[in-house]
Design a protein around this motif. Structure first.
Motif, PDB file in Angstrom:
ATOM      1  N   ILE A 216     -22.379 -29.468  43.765  1.00 17.41           N
ATOM      2  CA  ILE A 216     -22.550 -28.992  42.727  1.00 17.41           C
ATOM      3  C   ILE A 216     -24.247 -28.686  42.858  1.00 17.41           C
ATOM      4  N   GLU A 217     -24.905 -29.612  43.283  1.00 20.39           N
ATOM      5  CA  GLU A 217     -26.345 -29.186  43.343  1.00 20.39           C
ATOM      6  C   GLU A 217     -26.961 -28.158  43.814  1.00 20.39           C
ATOM      7  N   LEU A 218     -25.868 -27.759  45.304  1.00 18.67           N
ATOM      8  CA  LEU A 218     -26.343 -26.748  45.967  1.00 18.67           C
ATOM      9  C   LEU A 218     -25.989 -25.410  45.137  1.00 18.67           C
ATOM     10  N   LEU A 219     -24.783 -25.487  44.525  1.00 16.38           N
ATOM     11  CA  LEU A 219     -24.444 -24.304  43.284  1.00 16.38           C
ATOM     12  C   LEU A 219     -25.814 -24.072  42.485  1.00 16.38           C
ATOM     13  N   LYS A 220     -26.189 -25.144  41.795  1.00 13.39           N
ATOM     14  CA  LYS A 220     -27.229 -25.217  40.897  1.00 13.39           C
ATOM     15  C   LYS A 220     -28.561 -24.647  41.452  1.00 13.39           C
ATOM     16  N   GLU A 221     -28.782 -24.922  42.814  1.00 13.11           N
ATOM     17  CA  GLU A 221     -29.941 -24.541  43.366  1.00 13.11           C
ATOM     18  C   GLU A 221     -30.040 -23.168  43.775  1.00 13.11           C
ATOM     19  N   ASN A 222     -28.757 -22.263  43.992  1.00 15.84           N
ATOM     20  CA  ASN A 222     -28.679 -21.184  44.296  1.00 15.84           C
ATOM     21  C   ASN A 222     -28.612 -20.243  43.122  1.00 15.84           C
ATOM     22  N   LEU A 223     -27.933 -20.800  42.024  1.00 14.92           N
ATOM     23  CA  LEU A 223     -28.194 -20.150  40.826  1.00 14.92           C
ATOM     24  C   LEU A 223     -29.338 -19.868  40.181  1.00 14.92           C
ATOM     25  N   SER A 224     -30.144 -21.029  40.397  1.00 11.87           N
ATOM     26  CA  SER A 224     -31.414 -20.858  39.916  1.00 11.87           C
ATOM     27  C   SER A 224     -32.568 -19.856  40.596  1.00 11.87           C
ATOM     28  N   LEU A 225     -32.191 -19.947  41.887  1.00 12.77           N
ATOM     29  CA  LEU A 225     -32.776 -19.118  42.832  1.00 12.77           C
ATOM     30  C   LEU A 225     -32.427 -17.731  42.274  1.00 12.77           C
ATOM     31  N   TRP A 226     -31.234 -17.166  42.226  1.00 14.89           N
ATOM     32  CA  TRP A 226     -30.852 -15.867  42.020  1.00 14.89           C
ATOM     33  C   TRP A 226     -31.338 -15.466  40.666  1.00 14.89           C
ATOM     34  N   LYS A 227     -31.292 -16.214  39.819  1.00 13.75           N
ATOM     35  CA  LYS A 227     -31.922 -15.646  38.530  1.00 13.75           C
ATOM     36  C   LYS A 227     -33.289 -15.482  38.191  1.00 13.75           C
TER      37      LYS A 227
END
Length: 240
Positions: A216-227
């Protein structure tokens, strides 16, 4: 079989990753029933270790190629990178074929099937990171096919916090972002998996919660980066 597993672990500790892969192939060849969670984890670690150095090397050479100081060496760098890309292609396709021809045929439940379908998708994707022309088309299509099959099974048979289902969503979203350049689809996949998991996280047992939390933390990191703004660059996208 016990001796083979022991030798896999010895090769891992000795950082003899080609040997580790060969011992793992012997383990797979002797199997006549589904893999245990421990055996699946060993395969995952062994395969990732086999290709890790070449993936890193390709990225390193790619970064050197971008430096204007070294443009005069462009031909030599290009040839060297192509050699390593071919090694990576052969390694990854060897793993994909082992998974398709043996591992998937032994998979007896939704979790095991999703695990190995995801694995086939992953190793097609690793080639797609640096492939060109017909090879790129082949491995992109392969990744898409196996990720879609894995998603279909995991969405039907695995809980929203199951680490295999979450890891699949993470890697599939990275595939859409990096290989397909479909940033909207990547974000949709990641956000859907993240929200589904967060809705159910309080119902998980302790072990599932621990494993799910890290993904879940990795998903959050990616989504934050992508946005963040396009072109910011320089950040490492996370996957499994």
């Amino acid at each position: 079989m016990e001796e083979k597993i022991f030798m896999v672990r010895v090769a891992e500790q000795a950082e003899r990753f080609d040997d580790m892969y060969n011992f793992l192939k012997e383990v797979v060849a002797q199997k006549d029933s589904d893999f245990t969670t421990e055996e699946r984890n060993l395969l995952s670690v062994g395969f990732k270790n086999l290709i890790g150095a070449n993936r890193t090397a390709i990225r390193t050479i790619g970064a050197i190629e971008q430096n204007p100081k070294y443009q005069k060496f462009a031909d030599a760098l290009g040839k060297y990178k192509k050699k390593i890309e071919e090694e990576l292609f052969n390694q990854c396709l060897s793993i994909v074929n082992l998974v398709k021809e043996k591992c998937l045929k032994l998979a007896s439940n939704g979790e095991s099937k999703a695990f190995f379908l995801k694995m086939a998708g992953d190793y097609y994707r690793y080639v797609a990171e640096s492939a060109h022309g017909d090879k790129l088309t082949e491995v992109k299509n392969g990744a898409l096919e196996y990720y879609n099959q894995a998603s279909e099974i995991s969405n039907k048979e695995l809980g929203a916090c199951n680490p295999i289902r979450l890891g699949l969503a993470l890697n599939f979203s990275v595939f859409y972002y990096e290989v397909m350049s479909d940033h909207k689809k990547a974000c949709e996949l990641g956000e859907t998996a993240l929200q589904s998991a967060l809705d159910k996280i309080d119902e998980c047992d302790e072990e599932t919660f621990r494993d799910a939390k890290s993904i879940i933390e990795l998903l959050k990191e990616n989504l934050s980066l992508w946005k963040e703004e396009e072109g910011d660059g320089g950040n490492e996208i996370e996957d499994l």
